[in-house]
Enzyme design. Structure first.
Site, PDB file in Angstrom:
ATOM      1  N   ARG A 167      -3.543   3.000   8.538  1.00 57.71           N
ATOM      2  CA  ARG A 167      -3.846   1.702   7.904  1.00 57.71           C
ATOM      3  C   ARG A 167      -2.617   0.818   7.824  1.00 57.71           C
ATOM      4  NH1 ARG A 167      -8.494   2.257   4.162  1.00 57.71           N
ATOM      5  NH2 ARG A 167      -9.055   4.438   4.122  1.00 57.71           N
ATOM      6  N   GLY A 194      -8.212  -7.138   4.560  1.00 58.95           N
ATOM      7  CA  GLY A 194      -9.059  -7.151   5.750  1.00 58.95           C
ATOM      8  C   GLY A 194      -8.491  -7.891   6.947  1.00 58.95           C
ATOM      9  N   CYS A 216       7.755 -39.219 -10.279  1.00 53.95           N
ATOM     10  CA  CYS A 216       6.359 -39.635 -10.396  1.00 53.95           C
ATOM     11  C   CYS A 216       5.641 -39.603  -9.056  1.00 53.95           C
ATOM     12  CB  CYS A 216       6.259 -41.003 -11.042  1.00 53.95           C
ATOM     13  SG  CYS A 216       7.073 -42.287 -10.087  1.00 53.95           S
ATOM     14  N   ARG A 243      -3.629  -1.669  -5.865  1.00 50.88           N
ATOM     15  CA  ARG A 243      -2.783  -2.861  -5.693  1.00 50.88           C
ATOM     16  C   ARG A 243      -3.139  -3.833  -6.820  1.00 50.88           C
ATOM     17  NH1 ARG A 243      -5.718  -4.938  -0.174  1.00 50.88           N
ATOM     18  NH2 ARG A 243      -7.799  -5.086  -1.020  1.00 50.88           N
ATOM     19  N   MET A 277      -5.828  -7.138   8.783  1.00 40.27           N
ATOM     20  CA  MET A 277      -5.216  -6.301   9.838  1.00 40.27           C
ATOM     21  C   MET A 277      -6.105  -5.081  10.104  1.00 40.27           C
ATOM     22  SD  MET A 277      -1.179  -6.713   9.094  1.00 40.27           S
ATOM     23  CE  MET A 277      -1.234  -6.416   7.353  1.00 40.27           C
ATOM     24  N   LYS A 326       0.829  -1.206   0.000  1.00 40.10           N
ATOM     25  CA  LYS A 326       0.000   0.000   0.000  1.00 40.10           C
ATOM     26  C   LYS A 326       0.865   1.257   0.000  1.00 40.10           C
ATOM     27  CE  LYS A 326      -3.942  -0.030   2.153  1.00 40.10           C
ATOM     28  NZ  LYS A 326      -4.830  -0.233   3.268  1.00 40.10           N
ATOM     29  N   TYR A 349      11.653 -35.089 -17.033  1.00 42.55           N
ATOM     30  CA  TYR A 349      10.206 -34.878 -17.030  1.00 42.55           C
ATOM     31  C   TYR A 349       9.639 -34.988 -15.616  1.00 42.55           C
ATOM     32  CZ  TYR A 349       9.690 -39.940 -16.535  1.00 42.55           C
ATOM     33  OH  TYR A 349       9.760 -41.217 -16.062  1.00 42.55           O
ATOM     34  N   HIS A 395     -14.520  -7.950   1.489  1.00 43.47           N
ATOM     35  CA  HIS A 395     -13.333  -8.777   1.715  1.00 43.47           C
ATOM     36  C   HIS A 395     -13.628 -10.257   1.501  1.00 43.47           C
ATOM     37  CE1 HIS A 395     -11.305  -5.407   4.097  1.00 43.47           C
ATOM     38  NE2 HIS A 395     -10.733  -5.542   2.933  1.00 43.47           N
ATOM     39  N   SER A 440      13.078 -43.103 -12.109  1.00 47.05           N
ATOM     40  CA  SER A 440      11.944 -42.217 -11.819  1.00 47.05           C
ATOM     41  C   SER A 440      11.888 -42.064 -10.305  1.00 47.05           C
ATOM     42  CB  SER A 440      10.646 -42.819 -12.345  1.00 47.05           C
ATOM     43  OG  SER A 440       9.582 -41.962 -12.004  1.00 47.05           O
TER      44      SER A 440
HETATM   45  C1  PEP Z   1       6.236 -42.846  -4.770  1.00 45.71           C
HETATM   46  O1  PEP Z   1       6.580 -43.504  -3.804  1.00 45.71           O
HETATM   47  O2  PEP Z   1       6.530 -41.647  -4.908  1.00 45.71           O
HETATM   48  C2  PEP Z   1       5.428 -43.443  -5.833  1.00 45.71           C
HETATM   49  C3  PEP Z   1       5.122 -42.762  -6.912  1.00 45.71           C
HETATM   50  O3  PEP Z   1       4.945 -44.668  -5.626  1.00 45.71           O
HETATM   51  P1  PEP Z   1       3.670 -44.972  -4.699  1.00 45.71           P
HETATM   52  O4  PEP Z   1       3.031 -43.660  -4.363  1.00 45.71           O
HETATM   53  O5  PEP Z   1       2.774 -45.831  -5.492  1.00 45.71           O
HETATM   54  O6  PEP Z   1       4.270 -45.649  -3.530  1.00 45.71           O
END
Ligand code: PEP
Ligand code: MG
Length: 903
Positions: free
Chosen positions: A105, A114, A858, A347, A116, A35, A878, A481, A791
């Site tokens: 303020r 809102g 993963c 803002r 504070m 502000k 990835y 708010h 992975s």
């Molecule tokens: C993990 O452990 O991150 C994984 C992808 O396998 P799961 O969640 O199936 O154990």
């Protein structure tokens, strides 16, 4: 910066505007707060801003470091600033003829709408109130009583209800219903009554020295930095590392000086839809707090010209100037005092995901910003809001419409009404408990949702607003708010449904003579403001052209690939529509739970010898093959990583006596036999037990069946002209020896299937492993010798690195969060400094052995924007996440690449 005293304060006005810190360099939001910085900036570009000064966040920091004591020299500096203000405006603090009045303020570096405290009309005393008589005696006393009320409430914690009671008495005395009808005499009496309330509650007179008022008000704003709702808001929003709040002391202007005065809040574009339309509301003859606190519902700014054409035009010009200056949507607060327009705040406007996408794309087309800025503007996690379901108009027509409010934050919410924030939290916790209990019993429970129904939501309600599916209020406008916060979270909200009257104590609400309780499911449409009885069906969203544009731009910038975690052809197809470039994790165990195979699976587990086990596996094989065929088809030409069976076998068996009896009947065995096998399979720490690659070590025939199914499916699909790129992934490996053994068995099976099928074409089946045991990361150079790819299974890796059970973290995480021992749930956002080291080491060691080793992630972290940025920084190839998070991951990957480049 003015610095006669030892405390730095920053003035903004015609006299001068201080922008440099003690080192002579311009200070930013971290010091002035959002502000304060924007007030200074608006002043510098010549906008009409009432002059004032900012006490920086460093003073708030010092206040807390000094054991909640204001720095001794601060008030000296404040007095100097007040003197400058007096000179610039030709007014005097506390004067009985022409008094200077100020607002006090808060304003942190990150806006916390809102959360504070604010005090208005400061500087009014028994003497100086007379100086306002020129603007009307009634107005003068009205302003004074507002100050006594606000000051008492905010600074001295005198409950607002005490004042309300006095107001009610006065209204009764003068036989009027509305506040504005109380005559001058009544207002004067009200000031006296309020002073008595103040004295009764605090034991002292209302301060008559404006400097004393100011000092206490400044301290109160600093204190509000640590009040519950502010702390909670920062927790929810993940706001950390700030010094505190700045305090803005600004000369007052009045929107309540009669019918030629007004106050309003507006956004330069619609923050719900993103449309380039000036959007907001104003109130004639009112103070700003009336709008933002949601006490009165305003008039749309589009209608402002009817009231005052000149001010409206001026405001439109300022709107354009602000957008081209800040190059972003602005959320502004303005006041018109007797026909003269003033800007009180600007803002960056909080917007939901849908609006964020549209605004970003539009601004590029308008050449206001470039593509990189546009991509950085859209919070990647908010993309999920563009993918939320909505109500079909046909279904809405069939539904019973019970009320209509303002479309304050889009979305389609269905749930049971709850009437307080606490009730909402209790409701959601109760439902979660039922889900957990059901899961423990091997069944599923679909959690019910709730809608928070309130007259108005105050910032105190944030916990309830956060957990509820949607919010419905009977008062308040689009800029209250409640609406701002709900939009920021993408939470569906219908505000100002005036026909709804709510009885919190009785737990019901009434509309048009009919009453509804917590047992009556309602559906609310945040895009239209409609409130309907019962559950209205919802439909899947269509991804808009703007959304696609953001996705296409993301592809231009990102380096990281984005795959999906999917176990069915339907999920795989959906993920491809969202832009997935392959499957990073296909968990095969989910396939065994389906009705047509769970009994063969159980038969396999219960088998007492290899021959019986193989018999059951033979029954499972065609099912698996069919699953893989469907997935290969859905992912034609894209890599598919299939993980071999991972969970401990007892997860597939029923645990309660009734279900065991039923299974015994199906399999033609004795229930005791099943109970005995369940007992035998019981493990003290199943997560660290007989699972992952350990299953394949003990029962290689399971691996053989799965690999056979994969390769047969691949060959079958290839014969149909579909390009297949299978990758077989071995889970929970901790030593190279495990992988060497299982890789050999896998390869042997692949070769055997090819031979059996007389396959002569080319089918490259990659064999890799998950890195999810710390030892695997530590010895990744060894393990890489037998892996075509890695992975990171960061769910298990987090579990084993912290020693936190991934299924039980919620039992202690709240205490950890409260004490700030953990900022985030490490299973949701990767612990970069701990688990992250293992990931970085795994990548580095793996690639030391194999330069081109393909590495992905993963675990659940693959869809979390902060974790995606980490994955970019350590050079993963990835990330893989659930289908609905694929767009988020794509944008997060682009953002990480852009930020990396900028660095
Ligand atoms: C993990 O452990 O991150 C994984 C992808 O396998 P799961 O969640 O199936 O154990
Ligand atoms: Mg795992």
């Amino acid at each position: 910066m003015a610095k006669k005293s030892s405390v730095e304060l920053y003035y903004f006005g015609k006299t001068r505007t201080d922008r440099n810190g003690p080192d002579g360099k311009p200070v930013g939001k971290d010091i002035l707060g959002g502000k304060g910085l924007n007030l200074a900036e608006m002043t510098s570009i010549g906008l009409p801003v009432p002059p004032g000064f900012t006490i920086p966040t460093t003073v708030c920091d010092a206040y807390y470091k000094n054991g909640k004591k204001l720095p001794p020299a601060m008030m000296e500096g404040v007095a100097e600033q007040i003197a400058t203000l007096e000179k610039e405006l030709g007014k005097k603090f506390g004067d009985s003829k022409n008094p200077l009045l100020v607002s006090v303020r808060s304003g942190a570096a990150v806006s916390m709408p809102g959360m504070m405290n604010t005090i208005l009309n400061l500087g009014l005393t028994d003497e100086s109130v007379k100086g306002l008589f020129g603007a009307g005696e009634r107005f003068a006393y009205d302003s004074y009583r507002r100050l006594i009320n606000m000051f008492g409430d905010v600074v001295m914690e005198v409950g607002h209800h005490h004042y309300e009671a006095e107001f009610a008495k006065i209204k009764k005395k003068y036989k009027v219903d509305v506040d504005t009808d109380v005559p001058t005499e009544g207002m004067k009496e009200l000031c006296e009554a309020y002073k008595k309330v103040y004295k009764h509650a605090t034991g002292e007179d209302f301060p008559q020295d404006p400097m004393v008022q100011l000092e206490r008000a400044i301290e109160a704003v600093f204190k509000s930095w640590m009040q519950n709702r502010a702390v909670r808001y920062r927790e929810i929003e993940g706001i950390r590392g700030l010094l505190g709040t700045a305090v803005n002391v600004q000369s007052m202007v009045y929107g309540n000086m009669g019918d030629d005065s007004a106050t309003g809040v507006a956004f330069t574009r619609d923050p719900s839809t993103g449309k380039n339309e000036f959007w907001g509301e104003f109130l004639i003859n009112a103070q700003g707090e009336d709008v933002v606190a949601g006490i009165r519902t305003g008039i749309p700014v589009a209608q402002m010209a009817k009231w005052n054409k000149r001010s409206h035009q001026e405001l439109l010009d300022i709107k354009n100037k602000l957008e081209s200056h800040y190059k972003d949507v602005q959320d502004i607060e303005f006041t018109v005092e007797k026909g003269v327009l003033f800007m009180l705040q600007t803002r960056s406007g909080k917007r939901n995901g849908i609006a964020a996408v549209k605004i970003a794309v539009d601004m590029v087309n308008e050449k206001l910003i470039d593509k990189e800025t546009a991509l950085l503007r859209v919070p990647a996690g908010d993309l999920i809001q563009c993918m939320l379901p909505s109500f079909e108009s046909g279904d809405k027509k069939k539904a019973t419409m019970i009320a209509k409010g303002l479309p304050a934050s889009p979305g389609a919410a269905v749930g049971y009404p709850v009437f307080s924030a606490a009730e909402a939290v209790k409701f959601v916790e109760g439902e979660q408990k039922k889900v957990d209990e059901a899961a423990q019993g091997g069944t599923k429970y679909k959690a019910r949702k709730c809608i928070l129904v309130r007259t108005e939501t105050s910032p105190e309600d944030i916990d309830g607003m956060h957990v509820a599916e949607g919010i419905l209020t009977s008062t308040g406008g689009m800029t209250s708010h409640a609406a701002v916060v709900a939009r920021g979270w993408g939470r569906c909200c219908v505000a100002g449904a005036g026909d709804v009257s709510i009885d919190e104590k009785a737990g019901k609400f009434a509309v048009g003579g009919k009453s509804y309780t917590g047992k009556d499911v309602i559906s609310i449409d945040g895009a239209t403001g409609e409130v309907m009885l019962g559950e209205v069906p919802r439909k899947e969203p269509k991804l808009s052209g703007d959304f696609k544009q953001i996705m296409d731009w993301s592809n231009e910038y990102r380096r990281l690939g984005v795959r999906t975690n999917a176990d069915t052809p339907e999920d795989a197809k959906r993920a491809v529509e969202f832009g997935a470039e392959g499957i990073g994790l296909c968990r095969t165990e989910h396939m065994f739970f389906e009705e047509d195979r769970i009994s063969s699976m159980r038969e396999m587990i219960l088998a007492e010898n290899l021959a019986d086990r193989q018999k059951a596996l033979t029954k499972l094989l065609p099912h698996q093959r069919k699953d893989f065929e469907g997935i290969f088809k859905a992912m034609a030409g894209k890599p598919v990583t299939i993980r071999l069976l991972d969970p401990p076998l007892h997860e597939f068996l029923p645990h309660d006596a009734k279900a065991q009896k039923e299974l015994a009947e199906t399999l033609g065995v004795k229930p005791q036999q099943i109970a005995a096998r369940v007992k035998q399979l019981h493990e003290s720490n199943p997560m660290l037990g007989h699972r992952g690659c350990r299953l394949s070590v003990s029962y290689p025939e399971i691996l053989v069946m799965q690999v056979t199914a994969i390769v047969e499916a691949a060959i079958n699909m290839q014969k149909k002209g579909i390009e297949v790129l299978p990758e077989i992934m071995i889970p929970l490996v901790g030593t190279r020896a495990e992988l060497t053994l299982l890789r050999a068995k896998t390869q042997e099976t692949i070769d055997a299937v090819k031979a059996a099928k007389k396959f002569e074409g080319t089918l490259d089946v990659k064999i890799g492993t998950m890195i999810e045991v710390p030892r695997a990361a530590l010895t990744a150079d060894e393990i890489a010798k037998d892996a075509d790819f890695f992975s990171f299974g960061t769910n298990d890796l987090t579990q084993m690195t912290f020693g936190f059970s991934r299924d039980d973290i919620n039992s202690f995480l709240p205490s950890y969060r409260k004490l700030d021992l953990l900022h985030e749930d490490p299973f949701a956002s990767l612990d970069q400094s701990g688990v992250g080291q293992l990931v970085a080491m795994g990548v580095q060691k793996g690639r030391k052995t194999k330069k081109d080793l393909k590495v992905g992630i993963c675990g659940e972290h693959g869809g979390d924007p902060a974790s995606v940025a980490f994955c970019e920084s350590v050079g993963l190839d990835y990330v893989s996440c659930s289908p609905f998070r694929v767009p988020t991951a794509r944008l997060a990957a682009a953002q990480a690449a852009i930020r990396g480049k900028k660095k």
